[in-house]
Scaffold this motif. Structure first.
Motif, short mmCIF file in Angstrom:
data_model
loop_
_atom_site.label_atom_id
_atom_site.label_comp_id
_atom_site.label_asym_id
_atom_site.label_seq_id
_atom_site.Cartn_x
_atom_site.Cartn_y
_atom_site.Cartn_z
N ARG A 423 0.82 -1.22 0.00
CA ARG A 423 0.00 0.00 0.00
C ARG A 423 0.86 1.27 0.00
NH1 ARG A 423 -2.71 -3.48 -1.65
NH2 ARG A 423 -4.56 -4.36 -0.66
N TYR A 447 -8.19 0.65 1.71
CA TYR A 447 -6.82 0.15 1.73
C TYR A 447 -5.94 0.82 2.79
CZ TYR A 447 -8.21 -1.66 -2.85
OH TYR A 447 -8.86 -2.31 -3.87
N ALA A 449 -4.70 3.57 2.54
CA ALA A 449 -3.63 4.14 1.74
C ALA A 449 -3.32 5.56 2.19
CB ALA A 449 -4.02 4.15 0.26
#
Length: 462
Positions: A423, A447, A449
């Motif tokens: 990620r 995610y 992220a």
């Protein structure tokens, strides 16, 4: 080692990013700013760096919002290579020269006005000749081939599935003290789109610079999209009307012709006269026909069994303005594909002049319409438009074919990022604020992220 953002920050045009790696400077993209007059006048502004000091340029694809200021970069001193896919080189030679022609035309009209007012004359942003000179700087790179651009700097292009020759750019950077890999998505394609293969998956990166054009929505399915187009064509036939399709000359025009061939019987295309009313669209279609090597499996099969996948028995290629003008004498039974895709110029505006006030006309909006453009105004339901100082009521049926997009939608963008291991941090570019904000939230939610929404002249250390 750092990256600085000079375009497509909180907007969808003008892509331009500068990498500094040790003593080297690499420019990724050099696109036109498109949209309203207030936006476009900034194309002539000085670059925020010295073009003479740029060591290499990497270009992901041919659309002018990524490539359109390259001749200006060279005009102002750049002397190095422009690394891109071979098909992008071929398309850029067409598109940049056409852009130069439009610049000359715009300067001519502006100078007539200035002469009357005794004002100082202007020069074109760049000319056709200067655009042709830019073609000498292109250096073709095949998909999947790792090349050295500069000492310690290697480039690999992957198929982005957006238009012919579009690429994801993987740049491996080594300044002697550290190594980094930066992946630029370019414009990612819409999975399942005709002709072009799906975007390739990349799994390793230290930083991902990703577009966010449709980060706030999901497209309709392809099956629903083709069904909708068939129904509109059937409705227009029963109305005995014309169909106008403002289409980007690279990508969208070829997709439409390709699908007309695939659904020739089902959609009753043989009952119409089809006009490709765009000199650049004609040239671009010829380039598409030459690069069957990068087609998807279905298009490759059509190419191998039936030949040119864009040719129709009732297709008319109208290169010259007098041929284009004669189309407007046709009151019904014509499908007219003409530029520009956002209705900001080109021959489509002449066809609007003759057709948009007619209640049986059908206008198919088949691509993204940026804020400030005529196409966006039509999508938003404007009741009148102005063309060359005259007002025209909009009585035509306006259809937005949302599923027909060359860009990945929200789900496509998320899934593409989801294949990266570990990620890596994401910098979002090339999106209007709302789309970018929503995609950022989704990336963080799904995610975890680390997401940055690029701001103009923002610097990120690598």
């Amino acid at each position: 080692m750092q990256i600085e953002f000079f375009g497509a920050t909180r907007e969808v045009t003008g892509s331009c990013y500068l990498l500094r790696v040790g003593d080297y400077k690499i420019l990724v993209e050099c696109g036109l700013i498109q949209g309203s007059y207030e936006h476009e006048r900034h194309n002539d502004d000085p670059f925020h760096f010295n073009p003479r000091n740029i060591d290499a340029v990497v270009l992901t694809h041919a659309h002018l919002d990524h490539s359109g200021r390259l001749p200006l970069l060279i005009k102002r001193g750049y002397r190095g290579k422009i690394y891109t896919h071979r098909a992008t080189s071929d398309l850029c030679r067409i598109m940049l020269e056409d852009s130069g022609y439009l610049n000359e035309k715009d300067a001519l009209w502006e100078n007539k006005r200035r002469k009357r007012k005794g004002k100082e004359l202007v020069e074109p942003l760049y000319t056709r000749k200067e655009a042709r000179l830019a073609g000498r700087h292109f250096h073709s790179v095949e998909y999947g081939k790792r090349i050295q651009v500069l000492p310690g700097i290697h480039l690999t292009l992957r198929d982005a599935g957006h238009i012919l020759g579009s690429a994801i750019a993987e740049l491996e950077l080594d300044d002697g003290s550290k190594k980094r890999k930066v992946v630029f998505s370019g414009d990612l394609g819409h999975r399942g789109a005709p002709i072009i293969r799906n975007p390739e998956i990349v799994k390793q990166a230290d930083l991902v610079v990703m577009e966010s054009t449709y980060g706030d929505r999901c497209h309709r399915s392809w099956d629903e999209t083709w069904k909708e187009m068939g129904e509109i064509i059937s409705q227009a036939r029963s109305n005995k009307s014309n169909i106008l399709i403002p289409a980007f000359t690279v990508g969208r025009t070829q997709e439409i012709l390709y699908m007309f061939k695939r659904y020739y019987q089902d959609w009753g295309i043989g009952d119409w006269e089809v006009f490709l009313d765009s000199p650049m669209g004609i040239e671009a279609t010829e380039v598409y026909a030459r690069h069957a090597k990068v087609y998807d499996a279905a298009a490759r099969q059509i190419y191998e069994t039936d030949g040119d996948p864009f040719d129709l028995p009732n297709l008319h290629l109208t290169e010259h303005t007098d041929e284009s003008a004669r189309i407007n004498k046709i009151k019904s039974g014509a499908i007219i594909i003409a530029g520009s895709g956002m209705c900001t110029g080109g021959r489509i505006k002449r066809h609007f002049e003759h057709n948009i006030a007619r209640p049986h006309t059908h206008i198919l909006i088949v691509g993204f319409q940026a804020r400030g453009t005529l196409g966006r105004a039509l999508v938003d339901g404007v009741e009148t438009i102005h063309l060359w100082g005259k007002e025209y009521p909009v009585r035509a049926h306006i259809h937005t074919i949302g599923g027909l997009s060359a860009h990945a939608d929200q789900r496509g963008l998320l899934d593409w990022y989801g294949h990266f291991k570990g990620r890596p941090p994401v910098v979002l570019v090339h999106g209007e604020p709302e789309a970018m904000d929503i995609l950022a939230d989704k990336l963080e939610e799904e995610y975890q992220a680390p997401v940055t929404k690029a701001e103009f002249k923002q610097i990120i250390q690598l």
